[in-house]
Design a protein around this motif. Structure first.
Motif, PDB file in Angstrom:
ATOM      1  N   ALA A   1       0.835  -1.206   0.000  1.00 18.33           N
ATOM      2  CA  ALA A   1       0.000   0.000   0.000  1.00 18.33           C
ATOM      3  C   ALA A   1       0.869   1.254   0.000  1.00 18.33           C
ATOM      4  CB  ALA A   1      -0.931  -0.004   1.208  1.00 18.33           C
ATOM      5  N   TYR A   2       1.917   1.243   0.793  1.00 17.69           N
ATOM      6  CA  TYR A   2       2.799   2.409   0.868  1.00 17.69           C
ATOM      7  C   TYR A   2       3.467   2.666  -0.476  1.00 17.69           C
ATOM      8  CZ  TYR A   2       6.442   5.536   2.658  1.00 17.69           C
ATOM      9  OH  TYR A   2       7.269   6.614   2.878  1.00 17.69           O
ATOM     10  N   VAL A   3       4.001   1.620  -1.088  1.00 15.12           N
ATOM     11  CA  VAL A   3       4.655   1.767  -2.392  1.00 15.12           C
ATOM     12  C   VAL A   3       3.657   2.268  -3.431  1.00 15.12           C
ATOM     13  CG1 VAL A   3       5.730   0.488  -4.280  1.00 15.12           C
ATOM     14  CG2 VAL A   3       6.487   0.102  -1.925  1.00 15.12           C
ATOM     15  N   ALA A   4       2.469   1.685  -3.458  1.00 15.32           N
ATOM     16  CA  ALA A   4       1.450   2.126  -4.412  1.00 15.32           C
ATOM     17  C   ALA A   4       1.107   3.597  -4.214  1.00 15.32           C
ATOM     18  CB  ALA A   4       0.193   1.267  -4.272  1.00 15.32           C
ATOM     19  N   SER A   5       0.995   4.011  -2.953  1.00 14.94           N
ATOM     20  CA  SER A   5       0.642   5.403  -2.678  1.00 14.94           C
ATOM     21  C   SER A   5       1.732   6.350  -3.130  1.00 14.94           C
ATOM     22  CB  SER A   5       0.357   5.592  -1.184  1.00 14.94           C
ATOM     23  OG  SER A   5       1.528   5.539  -0.397  1.00 14.94           O
ATOM     24  N   LYS A   6       2.983   5.976  -2.925  1.00 17.70           N
ATOM     25  CA  LYS A   6       4.079   6.890  -3.255  1.00 17.70           C
ATOM     26  C   LYS A   6       4.366   6.931  -4.758  1.00 17.70           C
ATOM     27  CE  LYS A   6       4.814   8.430   0.886  1.00 17.70           C
ATOM     28  NZ  LYS A   6       4.509   9.849   1.204  1.00 17.70           N
ATOM     29  N   TRP A   7       4.162   5.806  -5.468  1.00 20.16           N
ATOM     30  CA  TRP A   7       4.200   5.860  -6.931  1.00 20.16           C
ATOM     31  C   TRP A   7       3.052   6.734  -7.429  1.00 20.16           C
ATOM     32  CZ3 TRP A   7       7.167   3.637 -10.956  1.00 20.16           C
ATOM     33  CH2 TRP A   7       8.255   2.869 -10.548  1.00 20.16           C
ATOM     34  N   GLY A   8       1.908   6.627  -6.782  1.00 22.35           N
ATOM     35  CA  GLY A   8       0.780   7.456  -7.166  1.00 22.35           C
ATOM     36  C   GLY A   8       1.062   8.930  -7.008  1.00 22.35           C
ATOM     37  N   VAL A   9       1.702   9.302  -5.910  1.00 25.27           N
ATOM     38  CA  VAL A   9       2.068  10.707  -5.696  1.00 25.27           C
ATOM     39  C   VAL A   9       3.000  11.186  -6.801  1.00 25.27           C
ATOM     40  CG1 VAL A   9       3.384  12.250  -4.184  1.00 25.27           C
ATOM     41  CG2 VAL A   9       1.676  10.702  -3.206  1.00 25.27           C
ATOM     42  N   ARG A  10       3.931  10.339  -7.184  1.00 24.57           N
ATOM     43  CA  ARG A  10       4.864  10.702  -8.260  1.00 24.57           C
ATOM     44  C   ARG A  10       4.113  10.962  -9.566  1.00 24.57           C
ATOM     45  NH1 ARG A  10       9.047   6.395 -10.856  1.00 24.57           N
ATOM     46  NH2 ARG A  10      10.161   7.767 -12.295  1.00 24.57           N
ATOM     47  N   GLY A  11       3.197  10.067  -9.931  1.00 23.14           N
ATOM     48  CA  GLY A  11       2.447  10.247 -11.167  1.00 23.14           C
ATOM     49  C   GLY A  11       1.507  11.436 -11.100  1.00 23.14           C
ATOM     50  N   LEU A  12       0.836  11.599  -9.971  1.00 21.81           N
ATOM     51  CA  LEU A  12      -0.061  12.733  -9.774  1.00 21.81           C
ATOM     52  C   LEU A  12       0.683  14.053  -9.929  1.00 21.81           C
ATOM     53  CD1 LEU A  12      -2.879  13.757  -8.881  1.00 21.81           C
ATOM     54  CD2 LEU A  12      -2.104  13.481  -6.508  1.00 21.81           C
ATOM     55  N   THR A  13       1.895  14.097  -9.432  1.00 21.55           N
ATOM     56  CA  THR A  13       2.723  15.296  -9.542  1.00 21.55           C
ATOM     57  C   THR A  13       2.930  15.679 -11.002  1.00 21.55           C
ATOM     58  OG1 THR A  13       3.855  14.883  -7.449  1.00 21.55           O
ATOM     59  CG2 THR A  13       5.036  16.216  -9.081  1.00 21.55           C
ATOM     60  N   LYS A  14       3.253  14.693 -11.825  1.00 21.75           N
ATOM     61  CA  LYS A  14       3.526  14.970 -13.236  1.00 21.75           C
ATOM     62  C   LYS A  14       2.279  15.471 -13.961  1.00 21.75           C
ATOM     63  CE  LYS A  14       7.400  11.761 -13.623  1.00 21.75           C
ATOM     64  NZ  LYS A  14       8.398  12.805 -13.897  1.00 21.75           N
ATOM     65  N   SER A  15       1.150  14.822 -13.714  1.00 27.98           N
ATOM     66  CA  SER A  15      -0.083  15.232 -14.362  1.00 27.98           C
ATOM     67  C   SER A  15      -0.499  16.628 -13.922  1.00 27.98           C
ATOM     68  CB  SER A  15      -1.187  14.217 -14.032  1.00 27.98           C
ATOM     69  OG  SER A  15      -2.381  14.526 -14.718  1.00 27.98           O
ATOM     70  N   ALA A  16      -0.404  16.887 -12.622  1.00 30.63           N
ATOM     71  CA  ALA A  16      -0.786  18.206 -12.106  1.00 30.63           C
ATOM     72  C   ALA A  16       0.132  19.304 -12.624  1.00 30.63           C
ATOM     73  CB  ALA A  16      -0.774  18.183 -10.581  1.00 30.63           C
ATOM     74  N   ALA A  17       1.407  18.997 -12.806  1.00 29.00           N
ATOM     75  CA  ALA A  17       2.334  20.003 -13.346  1.00 29.00           C
ATOM     76  C   ALA A  17       1.886  20.469 -14.718  1.00 29.00           C
ATOM     77  CB  ALA A  17       3.748  19.434 -13.405  1.00 29.00           C
ATOM     78  N   LEU A  18       1.386  19.536 -15.515  1.00 27.94           N
ATOM     79  CA  LEU A  18       0.892  19.896 -16.846  1.00 27.94           C
ATOM     80  C   LEU A  18      -0.400  20.703 -16.761  1.00 27.94           C
ATOM     81  CD1 LEU A  18       1.602  16.499 -18.611  1.00 27.94           C
ATOM     82  CD2 LEU A  18       2.746  18.663 -19.086  1.00 27.94           C
ATOM     83  N   ASP A  19      -1.274  20.332 -15.836  1.00 26.36           N
ATOM     84  CA  ASP A  19      -2.534  21.053 -15.667  1.00 26.36           C
ATOM     85  C   ASP A  19      -2.324  22.477 -15.152  1.00 26.36           C
ATOM     86  OD1 ASP A  19      -3.973  18.835 -16.455  1.00 26.36           O
ATOM     87  OD2 ASP A  19      -4.621  18.275 -14.433  1.00 26.36           O
ATOM     88  N   LEU A  20      -1.375  22.641 -14.234  1.00 24.39           N
ATOM     89  CA  LEU A  20      -1.296  23.881 -13.466  1.00 24.39           C
ATOM     90  C   LEU A  20      -0.223  24.856 -13.934  1.00 24.39           C
ATOM     91  CD1 LEU A  20      -1.848  22.398  -9.887  1.00 24.39           C
ATOM     92  CD2 LEU A  20      -3.532  23.420 -11.430  1.00 24.39           C
ATOM     93  N   GLY A  21       0.645  24.422 -14.844  1.00 21.72           N
ATOM     94  CA  GLY A  21       1.684  25.330 -15.325  1.00 21.72           C
ATOM     95  C   GLY A  21       1.124  26.613 -15.905  1.00 21.72           C
ATOM     96  N   GLN A  22      -0.017  26.515 -16.574  1.00 20.64           N
ATOM     97  CA  GLN A  22      -0.628  27.701 -17.190  1.00 20.64           C
ATOM     98  C   GLN A  22      -1.075  28.720 -16.146  1.00 20.64           C
ATOM     99  OE1 GLN A  22      -4.557  26.814 -18.969  1.00 20.64           O
ATOM    100  NE2 GLN A  22      -4.439  24.827 -17.925  1.00 20.64           N
ATOM    101  N   HIS A  23      -1.216  28.270 -14.896  1.00 22.66           N
ATOM    102  CA  HIS A  23      -1.608  29.169 -13.816  1.00 22.66           C
ATOM    103  C   HIS A  23      -0.402  29.667 -13.015  1.00 22.66           C
ATOM    104  CE1 HIS A  23      -5.750  28.124 -14.622  1.00 22.66           C
ATOM    105  NE2 HIS A  23      -5.491  26.840 -14.444  1.00 22.66           N
ATOM    106  N   GLY A  24       0.791  29.369 -13.498  1.00 20.55           N
ATOM    107  CA  GLY A  24       1.989  29.792 -12.782  1.00 20.55           C
ATOM    108  C   GLY A  24       2.296  28.950 -11.563  1.00 20.55           C
ATOM    109  N   ILE A  25       1.738  27.744 -11.520  1.00 21.09           N
ATOM    110  CA  ILE A  25       1.940  26.855 -10.371  1.00 21.09           C
ATOM    111  C   ILE A  25       2.864  25.713 -10.769  1.00 21.09           C
ATOM    112  CG2 ILE A  25       0.830  25.298  -8.726  1.00 21.09           C
ATOM    113  CD1 ILE A  25      -1.728  26.992  -9.080  1.00 21.09           C
ATOM    114  N   ARG A  26       3.977  25.595 -10.086  1.00 18.01           N
ATOM    115  CA  ARG A  26       4.896  24.478 -10.291  1.00 18.01           C
ATOM    116  C   ARG A  26       4.541  23.349  -9.330  1.00 18.01           C
ATOM    117  NH1 ARG A  26       9.810  25.210  -8.686  1.00 18.01           N
ATOM    118  NH2 ARG A  26       9.517  27.144  -7.494  1.00 18.01           N
ATOM    119  N   VAL A  27       4.744  22.104  -9.762  1.00 23.97           N
ATOM    120  CA  VAL A  27       4.451  20.938  -8.936  1.00 23.97           C
ATOM    121  C   VAL A  27       5.613  19.963  -9.057  1.00 23.97           C
ATOM    122  CG1 VAL A  27       2.737  19.202  -8.326  1.00 23.97           C
ATOM    123  CG2 VAL A  27       2.017  21.234  -9.600  1.00 23.97           C
TER     124      VAL A  27
END
Length: 245
Positions: free
Chosen positions: A149-175
């Motif tokens: 569960a811990y490994v799955a959660s932390k891989w998930g955080v890594r992937g979520l970070t990448k997707s959010a960076a693409l979503d939020l860059g246009q708003h001046g938000i780095r992730v």
């Protein structure tokens, strides 16, 4: 003059361990630090120590996220830095891991990170941008036994970070995500030096070392988003084996 003068920095799981180190360093660099946690006595004490504020926050409660962010935005200022630091670990082999434990780890480590990111977007955007720092782990880069569960959660955080960076860059938000290896915190109490003996740097890291990386990301790494910052003493490089005698 501090590197974060006037910026509002909200830190989850900020009462002790790595979260407390982030809070102290960012406060020393001029940030208005908001500590959130479920450890209220420790959180209030640290907030008093550094001249910050404290809010009780269960990161798995999306309504509580909305309430805390609204209060901080109105009374402290728009959020410029979010450190999603709150996390737990649970040990069990996958064959006997309970559904309740799976849901608890995923809920705090991954869903809580998602709730936090979503909650601060409007506040950060109103300030012209900001940075979200998600604390993942070397368990977001490789597998570990008895930690499904811990490994799955932390891989998930890594992937979520990448997707959010693409979503939020246009708003001046780095992730970005930080991937600590063995760090001396309450989470690693009970582990001995054998845990780090085969690393290139054969010791536990310190919370202050992780905080220094977070400060660099928040203040200096202004052309970086969607990527991993690894701070693990070389744990994911390979094992430093000694030749046979």
């Amino acid at each position: 003059m501090g590197k974060l003068d006037g910026k509002v920095a909200l830190i989850t799981g900020g009462s002790r361990g790595m979260g407390a180190a982030h809070a102290r360093l960012m406060a020393s660099e001029g940030a208005k630090v908001v500590i959130t946690d479920v450890l209220d006595d420790e959180g209030h004490a640290l907030a008093d120590e550094i001249g910050g504020t404290y809010h009780h926050l269960d990161v798995t409660d999306e309504n509580a996220w909305a309430s805390v962010v609204a209060d901080v935005h109105a009374n402290v200022g728009p959020i410029g830095v979010l450190i999603n630091n709150a996390g737990i670990v649970g040990f069990s082999p996958i064959a006997t891991a309970s559904t309740d434990e799976w849901n608890r780890v995923i809920g705090i480590n991954l869903t809580g990170t998602f709730f936090g990111m979503r909650a601060v977007v409007e506040s950060m955007t109103s300030a012209g941008g900001g940075v979200i720092i998600n604390i993942s782990s070397t368990a977001g880069l490789q597998g570990y036994s008895n930690l499904s569960a811990y490994v799955a959660s932390k891989w998930g955080v890594r992937g979520l970070t990448k997707s959010a960076a693409l979503d939020l860059g246009q708003h001046g938000i780095r992730v970005v995500s930080i991937h600590p290896g063995p760090i001396k915190t309450p989470m690693t109490d009970g582990f001995g030096d054998e845990m780090t003996a085969q690393q290139a740097i054969p010791r536990f890291g310190l919370p202050e070392e992780v905080a220094a990386m977070a400060l660099f990301i928040a203040a200096d790494a202004t052309y970086t988003t969607g990527t991993e910052f690894v701070i693990d003493g070389g744990a994911t490089v390979g094992a430093a084996l000694q030749p046979p005698q």
